[in-house]
Write an enzyme that holds these catalytic residues in place. Structure first.
Site, PDB file in Angstrom:
ATOM      1  N   SER A   1     -29.227 -69.591  73.731  1.00  0.00           N
ATOM      2  CA  SER A   1     -29.330 -68.865  72.467  1.00  0.00           C
ATOM      3  C   SER A   1     -28.077 -69.150  71.666  1.00  0.00           C
ATOM      4  O   SER A   1     -27.022 -69.453  72.239  1.00  0.00           O
ATOM      5  CB  SER A   1     -29.416 -67.361  72.747  1.00  0.00           C
ATOM      6  OG  SER A   1     -29.266 -66.605  71.569  1.00  0.00           O
TER       7      SER A   1
ATOM      8  N   TYR B   1     -27.028 -59.597  77.088  1.00  0.00           N
ATOM      9  CA  TYR B   1     -27.689 -60.788  76.566  1.00  0.00           C
ATOM     10  C   TYR B   1     -26.664 -61.857  76.199  1.00  0.00           C
ATOM     11  O   TYR B   1     -26.755 -62.999  76.651  1.00  0.00           O
ATOM     12  CB  TYR B   1     -28.536 -60.415  75.339  1.00  0.00           C
ATOM     13  CG  TYR B   1     -29.334 -61.563  74.775  1.00  0.00           C
ATOM     14  CD1 TYR B   1     -30.557 -61.905  75.328  1.00  0.00           C
ATOM     15  CD2 TYR B   1     -28.878 -62.301  73.686  1.00  0.00           C
ATOM     16  CE1 TYR B   1     -31.310 -62.951  74.815  1.00  0.00           C
ATOM     17  CE2 TYR B   1     -29.619 -63.354  73.167  1.00  0.00           C
ATOM     18  CZ  TYR B   1     -30.831 -63.672  73.739  1.00  0.00           C
ATOM     19  OH  TYR B   1     -31.560 -64.711  73.233  1.00  0.00           O
TER      20      TYR B   1
ATOM     21  N   LYS C   1     -26.194 -65.372  78.205  1.00  0.00           N
ATOM     22  CA  LYS C   1     -26.567 -66.583  77.469  1.00  0.00           C
ATOM     23  C   LYS C   1     -25.370 -67.527  77.367  1.00  0.00           C
ATOM     24  O   LYS C   1     -25.523 -68.746  77.406  1.00  0.00           O
ATOM     25  CB  LYS C   1     -27.127 -66.247  76.080  1.00  0.00           C
ATOM     26  CG  LYS C   1     -28.510 -65.620  76.126  1.00  0.00           C
ATOM     27  CD  LYS C   1     -29.536 -66.571  76.733  1.00  0.00           C
ATOM     28  CE  LYS C   1     -30.942 -66.065  76.546  1.00  0.00           C
ATOM     29  NZ  LYS C   1     -31.948 -67.086  76.913  1.00  0.00           N
TER      30      LYS C   1
END
Length: 183
Positions: free
Chosen positions: A61, A74, A78
């Site tokens: 991401s 997150y 990532k």
């Protein structure tokens, strides 16, 4: 050159929160965003090395290059997924195994929810558009696949002046989420 391709089975999931997010949210983020790529590499790299060719595509991401303002689990995992792809490219790139890492901002998927989002600042792409970009990047054997070209500029700002970038990210957080993010 014949290639086998591996893409991670799951692009991601987002659990809101900061360092105070539950251990379960941290654990599932780690398993989905990092370990899925480890398991794929363990399964596929030996055969690729034996053939002298192969192609791994990891989905991370833009949050893995920059930050995730409303989900520390997150963004951190990532970031680890990007680092894992770099390690794979270093270890096996001269042995016929090509590695790319896809780092999109917002793509219209099941993760796309209504409400404020820093990821949508530069627009939301359709999956087909991103798939085309991935195919083009594979043809060029490009490591970093950015669906939103602005991410390259953001990365350069971050590398050039980390303090200024951090300050700018705090201003973006306040603008998008209305003040200091909470756990």
């Amino acid at each position: 050159m014949a290639r086998s391709t591996c893409s991670s089975p799951t692009a991601g999931l987002s659990r809101k929160g900061q360092e105070t997010a539950s251990d379960a949210d941290w654990d599932v983020s780690w398993r989905v965003h990092v370990m899925s790529h480890v398991y794929a590499a363990r399964a596929l790299v030996p055969g690729m090395l034996a053939r002298g060719s192969g192609y791994l595509i990891n989905t991370a991401s833009a949050a893995g290059l920059l930050a995730s303002l409303n989900s520390m689990p997150y963004g951190v995992t990532k970031n680890a997924a990007v680092a894992l792809a770099e390690h794979l490219a270093i270890q096996y790139g001269d042995r016929g195994v090509r590695v790319s890492v896809l780092c999109p901002q917002s793509v219209q998927t099941g993760m796309t929810t209504p409400g404020p989002s820093a990821a949508r600042v530069d627009g939301v792409l359709q999956p087909g558009e991103v798939a085309r970009m991935v195919i083009e990047a594979m043809a060029e054997e490009r490591f970093l696949i950015l669906s939103h070209p602005q991410v390259q500029e953001y990365m350069q700002r971050k590398a050039t002046n980390r303090e200024r970038w951090l300050s700018g990210m705090r201003r973006l957080r306040d603008r998008i989420y209305g003040g200091a993010a909470s756990g």
